[in-house]
Design an enzyme around this catalytic site. Structure first.
Site, PDB file in Angstrom:
ATOM      1  CG  MET A 168      49.169  44.406  39.851  1.00 52.30           C
ATOM      2  SD  MET A 168      49.940  44.836  41.425  1.00 52.30           S
ATOM      3  CE  MET A 168      51.655  45.114  40.925  1.00 52.30           C
ATOM      4  CG  HIS A 169      51.990  40.031  39.189  1.00 40.97           C
ATOM      5  ND1 HIS A 169      53.025  40.877  39.545  1.00 40.97           N
ATOM      6  CD2 HIS A 169      51.221  39.899  40.301  1.00 40.97           C
ATOM      7  CE1 HIS A 169      52.883  41.221  40.818  1.00 40.97           C
ATOM      8  NE2 HIS A 169      51.802  40.656  41.294  1.00 40.97           N
ATOM      9  CG  ASP A 217      44.894  44.326  41.158  1.00 42.95           C
ATOM     10  OD1 ASP A 217      46.054  44.489  41.597  1.00 42.95           O
ATOM     11  OD2 ASP A 217      44.409  43.198  40.978  1.00 42.95           O
TER      12      ASP A 217
END
Length: 483
Positions: free
Chosen positions: A76-77, A232
């Site tokens: 992520m991110h 995830d």
């Protein structure tokens, strides 16, 4: 059959599952991380695509031909900045990059309702502050940026030609109104962006496009649908059947996560609890996130010249709990819950002439467990009730560590068959849901291979050590703030 592809930090994993959920084939391809400066963590987006090719082509060719749909999961991110030609303008800035600490304060000042809109405190790991850092330090790159994608969504673009994302992954950008499950124009404006910079949002099981003909031919497959997928952690939760109110998991991967699903949006930004959309419509989740978990095991094993994680776990077990005064503060990459401090760094405390490798190993396992206990306390403060957690990730291989974790967390831990498969399995399950699969029948919990109940006597023995851990963490933060 269904394919799940997980674009992780250390590698890409691809799996093929049967309609009954069995994993029939799996393959991984390694990735490396670049750290050109302190606090920086980057990857080349095209490396994700290359690793995806290698992982998929490592699957059984006959099974690939029978795949009916693909699901994507991913770290992520990460900020992947594309120009007008849809090519990356710079390396992607990853989830564990801490350079944008100052921009977090600037973002919340620019949009005072930030925490109410997103349900989260601004952290350097999230995507939006990274874009402010690029605006401040690489203005020519920011000006040229036409699209911002998350890592798995850049791979989706390569596979399908479509720009899309899912609710669970997008919620970690700080650009989503998490309660409404939609992009927030206010948060985008605070970052100097508009809706035109964003991909279209979908729920996890929705079809976002089809595998391009040339890609299908290369993989020996049909041009099958590709569903939105998940971040995830949400994908990993689906892989172990965490789909509804009060169900939870403990992920012991590179980072550590306690994930609890719920039918309502329950933020607690003051304690750095993450409150995001789940990968299923009408479901949200809370997380406590720890930037170093199994990565501490890998680092300590390498530093202590131990053969690998299995030998490291065995050394810790030979020393036993509370083997000595040694403490390990597991902040190799800073920390999120509950400290939100990218500058916090790891350390050993209490070493003496009697300290040996086994006692250091025991301290590392206990230190990671204590950090997770700080996280579960923050979740409970937000009204989350947790009785049991399913365990996934590389750290799930050690049942000895499980006894420590269950005791200090005060919850029952369920160790599942195939728990190490992780997010790729959840991605495959979303692909199956996308073709009409039944949720209850598809997102089942794998068979339990071990159940570990909290040991009250062990918890009592570890309690003084945890108190020392909390005092040492406080002292370390004061020391680093004065540096």
């Amino acid at each position: 059959m269904f394919m799940g592809i997980d674009i992780g930090t250390s590698g890409v994993k691809a799996v093929v599952t049967a309609s009954d959920g069995r994993v029939l084939s799996q393959c991984s391809a390694a990735l490396s991380v670049s750290r050109p400066q302190e606090l920086w963590s980057e990857q080349a987006p095209d490396d994700w695509v290359d690793a995806t090719h290698r992982a998929v082509l490592g699957l059984d060719a006959g099974l690939r031909r029978a795949v009916a749909a693909i699901g994507l999961a991913g770290q992520m991110h990460g900020a992947t900045l594309l120009g007008a030609d849809d090519r990356p303008l710079r390396p992607a800035i990853l989830w564990n990059d801490g350079r944008s600490h100052a921009q977090c304060a600037a973002l919340e000042a620019a949009e005072p309702q930030s925490r109410a809109i997103t349900g989260n405190i601004a952290m350097p790991g999230f995507t939006a502050p990274k874009l402010l850092w690029v605006r401040d330090h690489e203005p020519e790159v920011f000006a040229a940026t036409k699209t911002v994608l998350l890592p798995k969504d850049y791979v989706r673009l390569a596979l399908t030609g479509e720009k899309a994302s899912d609710m669970s992954d997008a919620a970690g950008t700080l650009w989503v109104d998490v309660a409404r499950r939609a992009w927030s124009e206010a948060m985008l404006s605070a970052t100097g962006l508009t809706l035109d910079h964003m991909p279209k949002l979908y729920e996890g099981p929705e079809i976002t496009g089809h595998l391009r003909a040339d890609m299908a031919a290369q993989w020996g497959m049909e041009a099958v649908p590709v569903v939105a997928g998940a971040g995830d952690n949400a994908a990993g939760a689906l892989g172990v059947g965490v789909t509804g109110e009060g169900q939870g998991m403990l992920s012991l991967g590179t980072s550590g996560v306690i994930f609890v699903a719920g039918n309502a949006f329950r933020p607690n930004p003051a304690r750095a609890v993450h409150a995001f959309c789940h990968a299923l419509p009408g479901v949200w989740h809370q997380m406590s996130v720890h930037l170093s978990a199994a990565s501490c095991i890998d680092w300590a094993a390498a530093t202590c010249k131990v053969g690998g994680p299995a030998e490291f776990f065995a050394l810790a077990e030979s020393a036993g709990p509370c083997a000595g005064p040694e403490l390990f503060l597991p902040y190799l990459s800073g920390e999120r819950t509950p400290h939100n401090d990218p500058h916090l760094r790891a350390g050993f405390v209490g070493l003496s002439n009697e300290t040996n490798t086994a006692r250091l190993a025991a301290a590392v396992l206990e230190g990671v467990a204590f950090a997770h206990t700080d996280g579960i306390d923050a979740l409970r403060e937000a009204g989350t009730h947790i009785e049991e957690l399913s365990v996934i990730g590389g750290g799930s291989r050690s049942l000895y560590w499980g006894h420590i974790l269950a005791s200090v967390l005060g919850v029952r831990l369920l160790y599942l068959e195939g728990g190490e498969v992780g997010p790729a399995l959840g991605a495959a399950r979303l692909a199956q849901l996308g073709l009409g699969g039944d949720l209850a029948a598809t997102c089942t919990r794998p068979p339990i291979r071990a159940t570990i109940e909290p040991d009250l006597d062990l918890a009592a023995r570890l309690a003084p050590q945890r108190q020392r851990f909390q005092r040492a963490t406080w002292a370390l933060r004061q020391l680093q703030e004065s540096h």
